[in-house]
Design a protein around this motif. Structure first.
Motif, PDB file in Angstrom:
ATOM      1  N   MET A 240      -1.913  31.731 -18.518  1.00  0.00           N
ATOM      2  CA  MET A 240      -1.783  32.018 -20.124  1.00  0.00           C
ATOM      3  C   MET A 240      -2.004  30.327 -20.347  1.00  0.00           C
ATOM      4  O   MET A 240      -1.565  29.544 -19.924  1.00  0.00           O
ATOM      5  N   ARG A 241      -2.321  30.473 -21.625  1.00  0.00           N
ATOM      6  CA  ARG A 241      -2.703  29.038 -22.459  1.00  0.00           C
ATOM      7  C   ARG A 241      -1.339  28.507 -23.082  1.00  0.00           C
ATOM      8  O   ARG A 241      -0.282  29.559 -23.267  1.00  0.00           O
ATOM      9  N   ILE A 242      -1.297  27.389 -23.428  1.00  0.00           N
ATOM     10  CA  ILE A 242       0.176  26.692 -24.094  1.00  0.00           C
ATOM     11  C   ILE A 242       0.652  27.444 -25.306  1.00  0.00           C
ATOM     12  O   ILE A 242       1.729  27.797 -25.462  1.00  0.00           O
ATOM     13  N   GLY A 243      -0.297  28.162 -26.051  1.00  0.00           N
ATOM     14  CA  GLY A 243       0.172  28.926 -27.283  1.00  0.00           C
ATOM     15  C   GLY A 243       0.773  30.060 -26.921  1.00  0.00           C
ATOM     16  O   GLY A 243       1.793  30.446 -27.598  1.00  0.00           O
ATOM     17  N   GLU A 244       0.311  30.790 -25.934  1.00  0.00           N
ATOM     18  CA  GLU A 244       0.991  32.024 -25.679  1.00  0.00           C
ATOM     19  C   GLU A 244       2.339  31.647 -25.071  1.00  0.00           C
ATOM     20  O   GLU A 244       3.299  32.456 -25.321  1.00  0.00           O
ATOM     21  N   LEU A 245       2.354  30.552 -24.180  1.00  0.00           N
ATOM     22  CA  LEU A 245       3.543  30.308 -23.655  1.00  0.00           C
ATOM     23  C   LEU A 245       4.667  29.939 -24.583  1.00  0.00           C
ATOM     24  O   LEU A 245       5.751  30.206 -24.651  1.00  0.00           O
ATOM     25  N   ALA A 246       4.327  29.209 -25.762  1.00  0.00           N
ATOM     26  CA  ALA A 246       5.015  29.115 -26.914  1.00  0.00           C
ATOM     27  C   ALA A 246       5.538  30.111 -27.495  1.00  0.00           C
ATOM     28  O   ALA A 246       6.622  30.398 -27.618  1.00  0.00           O
ATOM     29  N   ALA A 247       4.767  31.096 -27.842  1.00  0.00           N
ATOM     30  CA  ALA A 247       5.134  32.592 -28.410  1.00  0.00           C
ATOM     31  C   ALA A 247       6.026  33.171 -27.636  1.00  0.00           C
ATOM     32  O   ALA A 247       6.830  33.737 -28.040  1.00  0.00           O
ATOM     33  N   ARG A 248       5.816  33.154 -26.208  1.00  0.00           N
ATOM     34  CA  ARG A 248       6.725  33.989 -25.350  1.00  0.00           C
ATOM     35  C   ARG A 248       8.045  33.565 -25.255  1.00  0.00           C
ATOM     36  O   ARG A 248       8.866  34.073 -24.806  1.00  0.00           O
ATOM     37  N   THR A 249       8.238  32.121 -25.434  1.00  0.00           N
ATOM     38  CA  THR A 249       9.385  31.441 -25.105  1.00  0.00           C
ATOM     39  C   THR A 249      10.123  31.322 -26.407  1.00  0.00           C
ATOM     40  O   THR A 249      11.368  30.821 -26.249  1.00  0.00           O
ATOM     41  N   GLY A 250       9.501  31.165 -27.231  1.00  0.00           N
ATOM     42  CA  GLY A 250      10.036  30.698 -28.694  1.00  0.00           C
ATOM     43  C   GLY A 250      10.161  29.337 -28.771  1.00  0.00           C
ATOM     44  O   GLY A 250      11.132  28.731 -29.570  1.00  0.00           O
ATOM     45  N   VAL A 251       9.215  28.366 -28.012  1.00  0.00           N
ATOM     46  CA  VAL A 251       9.520  26.938 -27.949  1.00  0.00           C
ATOM     47  C   VAL A 251       8.222  26.259 -28.573  1.00  0.00           C
ATOM     48  O   VAL A 251       7.080  27.137 -28.247  1.00  0.00           O
ATOM     49  N   SER A 252       8.185  25.530 -29.244  1.00  0.00           N
ATOM     50  CA  SER A 252       7.080  25.052 -29.728  1.00  0.00           C
ATOM     51  C   SER A 252       6.050  24.268 -28.906  1.00  0.00           C
ATOM     52  O   SER A 252       6.491  23.779 -27.908  1.00  0.00           O
ATOM     53  N   VAL A 253       4.804  24.401 -29.265  1.00  0.00           N
ATOM     54  CA  VAL A 253       3.981  23.691 -28.299  1.00  0.00           C
ATOM     55  C   VAL A 253       4.252  22.225 -28.096  1.00  0.00           C
ATOM     56  O   VAL A 253       4.147  21.698 -26.947  1.00  0.00           O
ATOM     57  N   ARG A 254       4.695  21.609 -29.416  1.00  0.00           N
ATOM     58  CA  ARG A 254       4.806  20.090 -29.093  1.00  0.00           C
ATOM     59  C   ARG A 254       6.289  20.048 -27.974  1.00  0.00           C
ATOM     60  O   ARG A 254       6.014  19.061 -27.335  1.00  0.00           O
ATOM     61  N   ALA A 255       7.223  20.780 -27.979  1.00  0.00           N
ATOM     62  CA  ALA A 255       8.045  20.849 -27.106  1.00  0.00           C
ATOM     63  C   ALA A 255       7.585  20.971 -25.670  1.00  0.00           C
ATOM     64  O   ALA A 255       7.839  20.463 -24.803  1.00  0.00           O
ATOM     65  N   LEU A 256       6.645  22.009 -25.600  1.00  0.00           N
ATOM     66  CA  LEU A 256       6.012  22.199 -24.237  1.00  0.00           C
ATOM     67  C   LEU A 256       5.286  21.054 -23.820  1.00  0.00           C
ATOM     68  O   LEU A 256       5.411  20.642 -22.484  1.00  0.00           O
ATOM     69  N   ARG A 257       4.665  20.418 -24.540  1.00  0.00           N
ATOM     70  CA  ARG A 257       3.962  19.078 -24.135  1.00  0.00           C
ATOM     71  C   ARG A 257       4.905  17.898 -23.680  1.00  0.00           C
ATOM     72  O   ARG A 257       4.693  17.253 -22.885  1.00  0.00           O
ATOM     73  N   TYR A 258       6.210  17.952 -24.375  1.00  0.00           N
ATOM     74  CA  TYR A 258       7.007  17.005 -24.159  1.00  0.00           C
ATOM     75  C   TYR A 258       7.774  17.271 -22.779  1.00  0.00           C
ATOM     76  O   TYR A 258       7.956  16.394 -22.003  1.00  0.00           O
ATOM     77  N   TYR A 259       7.975  18.606 -22.499  1.00  0.00           N
ATOM     78  CA  TYR A 259       8.563  18.744 -21.244  1.00  0.00           C
ATOM     79  C   TYR A 259       7.378  18.564 -20.231  1.00  0.00           C
ATOM     80  O   TYR A 259       7.841  17.949 -19.031  1.00  0.00           O
ATOM     81  N   GLU A 260       6.097  18.537 -20.408  1.00  0.00           N
ATOM     82  CA  GLU A 260       5.164  18.077 -19.461  1.00  0.00           C
ATOM     83  C   GLU A 260       5.223  16.489 -19.386  1.00  0.00           C
ATOM     84  O   GLU A 260       5.237  16.022 -18.154  1.00  0.00           O
ATOM     85  N   GLU A 261       5.536  15.975 -20.414  1.00  0.00           N
ATOM     86  CA  GLU A 261       5.504  14.419 -20.246  1.00  0.00           C
ATOM     87  C   GLU A 261       6.921  13.950 -19.637  1.00  0.00           C
ATOM     88  O   GLU A 261       6.824  12.871 -18.791  1.00  0.00           O
ATOM     89  N   GLN A 262       7.866  14.857 -19.452  1.00  0.00           N
ATOM     90  CA  GLN A 262       8.820  14.403 -18.713  1.00  0.00           C
ATOM     91  C   GLN A 262       8.977  15.067 -17.356  1.00  0.00           C
ATOM     92  O   GLN A 262      10.180  15.057 -16.547  1.00  0.00           O
ATOM     93  N   ASP A 263       7.795  15.594 -16.853  1.00  0.00           N
ATOM     94  CA  ASP A 263       7.802  16.381 -15.552  1.00  0.00           C
ATOM     95  C   ASP A 263       8.589  17.251 -15.506  1.00  0.00           C
ATOM     96  O   ASP A 263       8.879  17.750 -14.360  1.00  0.00           O
ATOM     97  N   LEU A 264       9.107  18.173 -16.543  1.00  0.00           N
ATOM     98  CA  LEU A 264       9.848  19.398 -16.257  1.00  0.00           C
ATOM     99  C   LEU A 264       8.983  20.479 -16.239  1.00  0.00           C
ATOM    100  O   LEU A 264       9.168  21.625 -15.669  1.00  0.00           O
ATOM    101  N   LEU A 265       7.741  20.346 -16.715  1.00  0.00           N
ATOM    102  CA  LEU A 265       6.658  21.445 -16.696  1.00  0.00           C
ATOM    103  C   LEU A 265       5.400  21.245 -16.322  1.00  0.00           C
ATOM    104  O   LEU A 265       4.917  20.061 -16.806  1.00  0.00           O
ATOM    105  N   VAL A 266       4.785  21.736 -15.278  1.00  0.00           N
ATOM    106  CA  VAL A 266       3.529  21.232 -14.680  1.00  0.00           C
ATOM    107  C   VAL A 266       2.499  22.473 -14.752  1.00  0.00           C
ATOM    108  O   VAL A 266       2.298  23.221 -14.039  1.00  0.00           O
ATOM    109  N   PRO A 267       1.558  22.100 -15.870  1.00  0.00           N
ATOM    110  CA  PRO A 267       0.917  23.400 -15.724  1.00  0.00           C
ATOM    111  C   PRO A 267      -0.447  23.210 -14.917  1.00  0.00           C
ATOM    112  O   PRO A 267      -0.800  22.137 -14.398  1.00  0.00           O
ATOM    113  N   GLU A 268      -1.230  24.271 -14.622  1.00  0.00           N
ATOM    114  CA  GLU A 268      -2.729  23.869 -13.662  1.00  0.00           C
ATOM    115  C   GLU A 268      -3.355  23.648 -15.087  1.00  0.00           C
ATOM    116  O   GLU A 268      -3.385  23.855 -16.360  1.00  0.00           O
TER     117      GLU A 268
END
Length: 126
Positions: free
Chosen positions: A1-29
């Motif tokens: 799934m793309r970042i927007g769908e993940l944001a919608a399904r979790t209620g977390v903003s796209v910006r927060a998901l990108r932050y999680y990625e920067e912090q090595d909390l979330l690693v997308p393919e």
């Protein structure tokens, strides 16, 4: 799934998901064009991150804990680490209660000073 769908399904903003990625909390393919793609398991992963943040843990602590949450299931190591975090929080609570009690004493002395004009100092002579 793309970042927007993940944001919608979790209620977390796209910006927060990108932050999680920067912090090595979330690693997308990544696709060949560099677009982020997340596995279905990312939904549970993000929900766990959110729960740990809500419990007051820092991103650094969460990064340290994530290897112990395998496929969304707790491990004995995760329970040990979470218990250690709880003990740390309990210690902070004890310190804060002591600080509050000292502040209450100062407030009592100040109130006494307003009523009587006597020193605000707390102690045997106060």
């Amino acid at each position: 799934m793309r970042i927007g769908e993940l944001a919608a399904r979790t209620g977390v903003s796209v910006r927060a998901l990108r932050y999680y990625e920067e912090q090595d909390l979330l690693v997308p393919e990544r696709s060949h064009s560099g677009q982020r793609h997340y596995l279905e398991s990312a939904v549970d992963h993000v929900m766990l991150i959110q729960e740990l943040y809500a419990a007051g843990l820092s991103s650094r602590t969460i990064v340290e804990l994530m290897p112990y949450a395998v496929d969304g299931r707790a491990t004995p190591e995760l329970l040990d680490r979470l218990s250690a975090e709880r003990d740390r929080v309990e210690g902070r609570i004890t310190e804060l209660v002591g600080t509050r009690d000292r502040l209450d004493s100062v407030i009592t002395g100040a109130a006494k000073n307003l009523r009587t004009g006597r020193s605000c100092r707390v102690g045997p002579t106060g």
